[in-house]
Each structure stands twice: as C-alpha cells, then as structure tokens.
Motif scaffolding. Sequence first.
Motif, PDB file in Angstrom:
ATOM      1  N   PRO A 260      40.666  17.713  35.782  1.00 10.99           N
ATOM      2  CA  PRO A 260      40.371  18.714  34.748  1.00 10.99           C
ATOM      3  C   PRO A 260      40.174  20.108  35.334  1.00 10.99           C
ATOM      4  O   PRO A 260      39.555  20.266  36.391  1.00 10.99           O
ATOM      5  CB  PRO A 260      39.073  18.193  34.119  1.00 10.99           C
ATOM      6  CG  PRO A 260      39.102  16.728  34.354  1.00 10.99           C
ATOM      7  CD  PRO A 260      39.763  16.545  35.682  1.00 10.99           C
ATOM      8  N   ARG A 261      40.710  21.104  34.666  1.00 13.78           N
ATOM      9  CA  ARG A 261      40.585  22.490  35.130  1.00 13.78           C
ATOM     10  C   ARG A 261      39.324  23.123  34.557  1.00 13.78           C
ATOM     11  O   ARG A 261      38.873  22.752  33.464  1.00 13.78           O
ATOM     12  CB  ARG A 261      41.804  23.299  34.688  1.00 13.78           C
ATOM     13  CG  ARG A 261      43.130  22.771  35.206  1.00 13.78           C
ATOM     14  CD  ARG A 261      43.296  23.056  36.671  1.00 13.78           C
ATOM     15  NE  ARG A 261      44.508  22.439  37.217  1.00 13.78           N
ATOM     16  CZ  ARG A 261      44.912  22.568  38.470  1.00 13.78           C
ATOM     17  NH1 ARG A 261      44.199  23.296  39.306  1.00 13.78           N
ATOM     18  NH2 ARG A 261      45.996  21.971  38.900  1.00 13.78           N
ATOM     19  N   PRO A 262      38.760  24.078  35.256  1.00 13.86           N
ATOM     20  CA  PRO A 262      37.604  24.784  34.695  1.00 13.86           C
ATOM     21  C   PRO A 262      38.054  25.736  33.596  1.00 13.86           C
ATOM     22  O   PRO A 262      39.245  26.009  33.441  1.00 13.86           O
ATOM     23  CB  PRO A 262      37.054  25.556  35.903  1.00 13.86           C
ATOM     24  CG  PRO A 262      38.271  25.843  36.721  1.00 13.86           C
ATOM     25  CD  PRO A 262      39.136  24.619  36.573  1.00 13.86           C
ATOM     26  N   ASN A 263      37.117  26.258  32.859  1.00  8.28           N
ATOM     27  CA  ASN A 263      37.463  27.264  31.855  1.00  8.28           C
ATOM     28  C   ASN A 263      37.923  28.545  32.515  1.00  8.28           C
ATOM     29  O   ASN A 263      38.866  29.197  32.055  1.00  8.28           O
ATOM     30  CB  ASN A 263      36.247  27.537  30.963  1.00  8.28           C
ATOM     31  CG  ASN A 263      35.812  26.311  30.195  1.00  8.28           C
ATOM     32  OD1 ASN A 263      35.219  25.410  30.760  1.00  8.28           O
ATOM     33  ND2 ASN A 263      36.134  26.259  28.909  1.00  8.28           N
ATOM     34  N   ILE A 264      37.254  28.902  33.619  1.00  8.46           N
ATOM     35  CA  ILE A 264      37.592  30.132  34.335  1.00  8.46           C
ATOM     36  C   ILE A 264      37.395  29.942  35.837  1.00  8.46           C
ATOM     37  O   ILE A 264      36.380  29.385  36.278  1.00  8.46           O
ATOM     38  CB  ILE A 264      36.714  31.323  33.872  1.00  8.46           C
ATOM     39  CG1 ILE A 264      36.926  31.605  32.386  1.00  8.46           C
ATOM     40  CG2 ILE A 264      37.013  32.574  34.678  1.00  8.46           C
ATOM     41  CD1 ILE A 264      36.043  32.716  31.851  1.00  8.46           C
ATOM     42  N   PHE A 265      38.391  30.372  36.610  1.00  5.68           N
ATOM     43  CA  PHE A 265      38.214  30.540  38.047  1.00  5.68           C
ATOM     44  C   PHE A 265      37.795  31.988  38.284  1.00  5.68           C
ATOM     45  O   PHE A 265      38.289  32.907  37.621  1.00  5.68           O
ATOM     46  CB  PHE A 265      39.528  30.294  38.801  1.00  5.68           C
ATOM     47  CG  PHE A 265      39.895  28.856  38.987  1.00  5.68           C
ATOM     48  CD1 PHE A 265      39.228  28.073  39.922  1.00  5.68           C
ATOM     49  CD2 PHE A 265      40.922  28.286  38.257  1.00  5.68           C
ATOM     50  CE1 PHE A 265      39.576  26.746  40.110  1.00  5.68           C
ATOM     51  CE2 PHE A 265      41.290  26.957  38.444  1.00  5.68           C
ATOM     52  CZ  PHE A 265      40.606  26.187  39.375  1.00  5.68           C
ATOM     53  N   VAL A 266      36.894  32.196  39.252  1.00  2.40           N
ATOM     54  CA  VAL A 266      36.502  33.545  39.632  1.00  2.40           C
ATOM     55  C   VAL A 266      36.803  33.740  41.113  1.00  2.40           C
ATOM     56  O   VAL A 266      36.230  33.050  41.965  1.00  2.40           O
ATOM     57  CB  VAL A 266      35.005  33.811  39.367  1.00  2.40           C
ATOM     58  CG1 VAL A 266      34.612  35.197  39.885  1.00  2.40           C
ATOM     59  CG2 VAL A 266      34.702  33.713  37.877  1.00  2.40           C
ATOM     60  N   ALA A 267      37.704  34.654  41.415  1.00  2.00           N
ATOM     61  CA  ALA A 267      38.049  34.983  42.800  1.00  2.00           C
ATOM     62  C   ALA A 267      37.270  36.217  43.237  1.00  2.00           C
ATOM     63  O   ALA A 267      37.028  37.123  42.437  1.00  2.00           O
ATOM     64  CB  ALA A 267      39.549  35.245  42.932  1.00  2.00           C
ATOM     65  N   VAL A 268      36.891  36.256  44.507  1.00  2.00           N
ATOM     66  CA  VAL A 268      36.076  37.375  44.981  1.00  2.00           C
ATOM     67  C   VAL A 268      36.921  38.598  45.350  1.00  2.00           C
ATOM     68  O   VAL A 268      36.376  39.693  45.536  1.00  2.00           O
ATOM     69  CB  VAL A 268      35.202  36.966  46.184  1.00  2.00           C
ATOM     70  CG1 VAL A 268      34.213  35.884  45.780  1.00  2.00           C
ATOM     71  CG2 VAL A 268      36.048  36.515  47.365  1.00  2.00           C
ATOM     72  N   THR A 269      38.240  38.424  45.463  1.00  2.00           N
ATOM     73  CA  THR A 269      39.134  39.564  45.707  1.00  2.00           C
ATOM     74  C   THR A 269      40.477  39.289  45.040  1.00  2.00           C
ATOM     75  O   THR A 269      40.802  38.152  44.695  1.00  2.00           O
ATOM     76  CB  THR A 269      39.407  39.805  47.211  1.00  2.00           C
ATOM     77  OG1 THR A 269      40.197  38.721  47.725  1.00  2.00           O
ATOM     78  CG2 THR A 269      38.119  39.910  48.010  1.00  2.00           C
ATOM     79  N   GLU A 270      41.278  40.323  44.905  1.00  2.00           N
ATOM     80  CA  GLU A 270      42.627  40.176  44.365  1.00  2.00           C
ATOM     81  C   GLU A 270      43.475  39.307  45.277  1.00  2.00           C
ATOM     82  O   GLU A 270      44.306  38.524  44.814  1.00  2.00           O
ATOM     83  CB  GLU A 270      43.280  41.552  44.196  1.00  2.00           C
ATOM     84  CG  GLU A 270      42.704  42.389  43.064  1.00  2.00           C
ATOM     85  CD  GLU A 270      43.065  41.850  41.691  1.00  2.00           C
ATOM     86  OE1 GLU A 270      43.998  41.023  41.602  1.00  2.00           O
ATOM     87  OE2 GLU A 270      42.411  42.247  40.704  1.00  2.00           O
ATOM     88  N   ARG A 271      43.276  39.449  46.594  1.00  2.00           N
ATOM     89  CA  ARG A 271      44.075  38.658  47.539  1.00  2.00           C
ATOM     90  C   ARG A 271      43.758  37.170  47.409  1.00  2.00           C
ATOM     91  O   ARG A 271      44.666  36.331  47.480  1.00  2.00           O
ATOM     92  CB  ARG A 271      43.825  39.140  48.971  1.00  2.00           C
ATOM     93  CG  ARG A 271      44.631  38.373  50.006  1.00  2.00           C
ATOM     94  CD  ARG A 271      44.648  39.064  51.347  1.00  2.00           C
ATOM     95  NE  ARG A 271      45.431  40.287  51.308  1.00  2.00           N
ATOM     96  CZ  ARG A 271      45.839  40.934  52.404  1.00  2.00           C
ATOM     97  NH1 ARG A 271      45.541  40.469  53.596  1.00  2.00           N
ATOM     98  NH2 ARG A 271      46.537  42.044  52.302  1.00  2.00           N
ATOM     99  N   VAL A 272      42.492  36.817  47.226  1.00  2.00           N
ATOM    100  CA  VAL A 272      42.128  35.410  47.019  1.00  2.00           C
ATOM    101  C   VAL A 272      42.771  34.898  45.733  1.00  2.00           C
ATOM    102  O   VAL A 272      43.325  33.797  45.689  1.00  2.00           O
ATOM    103  CB  VAL A 272      40.596  35.248  46.968  1.00  2.00           C
ATOM    104  CG1 VAL A 272      40.218  33.842  46.504  1.00  2.00           C
ATOM    105  CG2 VAL A 272      39.976  35.520  48.339  1.00  2.00           C
TER     106      VAL A 272
END
Length: 361
Positions: A130-142
């Motif tokens: 199952p996927r999360p509702n939202i992924f949060v990346a700490v940078t644009e490159r990530v």
Amino acid sequence: MKVLHLISGLDAGGAQAMLFNLIKTFVEEGDSPVSHPVAFFKDGIMVAEFKKLGVPLYDLGSPKNPISIFKLLYFLFKFRPNLIHSALWHANIVSRIFGFIFRVPVVCDLHNNSFHNGRVRNFVEILPIPRPNIFVAVTERVKDSFKEIGRIGSSKIEVILNGIDGIKFEFSQKTRNKIRNDLGILENSFVVGAVGRLVKVKRYDILIESFVKLLSKLPRTSKVVLLLVGDGPEKESLVLLCKQYGIEGKVKFVGHRMDVSSFYSVFDCLAITSESEGLSLVVLEALASGLSIVTTGFNGTHEAVTSEKTGFVTNGDADKTCEGLMYLFYSIYEKKIERKSKLESCFFIENAAHAYINLYK
C-alpha cells in the motif's frame, strides 16, 4: 489532531534530529506533547532528548521480532491516531501497511536519494505494498531520484525542506576558546570540522586523504587540525588510516557529543564527503553559525550550499575536496572574515512545521 510518529530508530542522525525539531516546534506553538507520541524499533541516544519534551515514547523492539508488530497493533488500538507520520525505510514500510489496515492517512518522509537504499530495498518498493497518501522529500533531488525508479506510484510527493532553530547555532567566541583549550588545539589553528556517524557512506577516508593533501600544499608553519565529531563502526579503521598517513597528531576523534552545536564555533570550515545525503541538518547548522562548507555536489546539500557564496561544491574526490579546503583557507581563514549566519530563511524549522501542519489537514 493525534499524530503517531513512527521512526526506525532513535540513534543520532538527521532524520531523528529533524523529527525532534519538528515536534519541539509543534509543542512550542501550543500542541500537547501527548498528541505527538513517537514509536520506534531501535533504541538510541535521542530517547533522552525526546523525554525532555514530555513526548510519550514506545519502544517496539526489532522489526524482525514478531512481538514488535503486536506492540504496534496494541498501541494503534489504544491511541487511535488521526494520522501516521513515518521516517526511514523500515518505518515507512510498516506505516504504509498498518495505515491501510486501520484506514489511517499516512505521510512518509524520504531523507536520502533512492540509490542509498540499495537494490533490495528499491525492489521491495515496487512490490504491491500500500502507498502512503503523501511522500515528503527533503529536497528536489531526493524527489526526482524516487520518481525515476517508479517508487512513488500514484501517491503525491511534496518537497518540504529540512529546518533548524538558527539562533541555537550562532557563533560564540567564548565557546570557541574554551573547547579549543580543552582539546589542546593551538591558538590560530585552522580547524577543518566534520560531524556525523563514522560509517562508510560518509566517506571519511576521502576526507582524511584530502586533509593529507592539504597539509602537503600548505606552508609547514601552518597550524591545521582535522576534528571529527561523531562515532560509529568505522572509527577503528579511520584511526588506523591516520596512523598510516602519519597524521594522527593532527586529527582528533572526539566521539559522539550532545553539545554538537558548540563545535560549529570551534570549526573554521565544515567538510562533507558523503556519497549519499538528503538535505543535511549539519549543513544548515553550520551555515547558521557562519561557517563555509566544502561538500560533494551529488547530494541534497548543494541546495543550501553554493560555490563562493556559502562554500565550495566538489565532485567528491580527494583532490577536489582538498582544492575546496585550500580555497577556504586562503579566502576566508587568512582574511579573518567575521562570522555571520549564512542560513537562508527558507531553512527555518518554523517553515517546515507549518508545511507539515498543512499536510496533516
């Protein structure tokens, strides 16, 4: 709102420090510590720091032990969170599964580039978990690195920059003098600093090689010291490497310190040779203290460090790192430039906290 924060472990690290900063800000702005419990699979030195906040802590034990799953089940039934916010790989996988079972929204933080996970973990990521509702990346490159391997799927992905309390890391001449005296560092020495776990991915071997090259290029009368703050499994091999180069008298290993913020005043520059990094909190802390930084250009730190303005970005090899250190030695240290914060306001922890609050809603 009740938010369960699930993290793989509470040892010293950027993800753990960011979680601490985040919850601390929530509490300072009026949230109850009880509404932000932290569950973790591995004990660590950050436990004591979270206890000071009054945050409920739940040690689940190793994820390899089935009992940890039952502990998490019990806690979810007991706490009934409105949302699960997880960080680091194991915790992210578990939160996605249990969020699906309990029909609870999930936010998963991504702190490193996808290749840092390795092939096995990246393979697991493309399985029908199952996927999360939202992924949060700490940078644009990530963010881009995970989109490239198809890990995101149908989930949304946002970028929320790491943040710190900039005032905490302001330069202090008094602190500088005291710690240098305690460590036996001669007055007017040029101190190259590094902060982090002594693990392979940090490539401290390259930093030591760069330091050796720096010593060979500077006048023999130059007083130069390499100061490593942190501990880890690579310490023994790094100490041996220093002996092989014959520089053990110029390199100081001070181990893990809870007063890391004080050491930025001791350094004259910060060096990062890591082959994988998100947006390092160490970089932000160093900038807040007015330090210039030599860093590799293939990690997220380049979003905070720009050549000449805030430091020197390299390709990660020893020669280029040495070149960066030389540049800082002659352009900043010898000119005795006054130390002032170089941290941009977009990296303040308040901005990150407000961005997460908007996601939680």
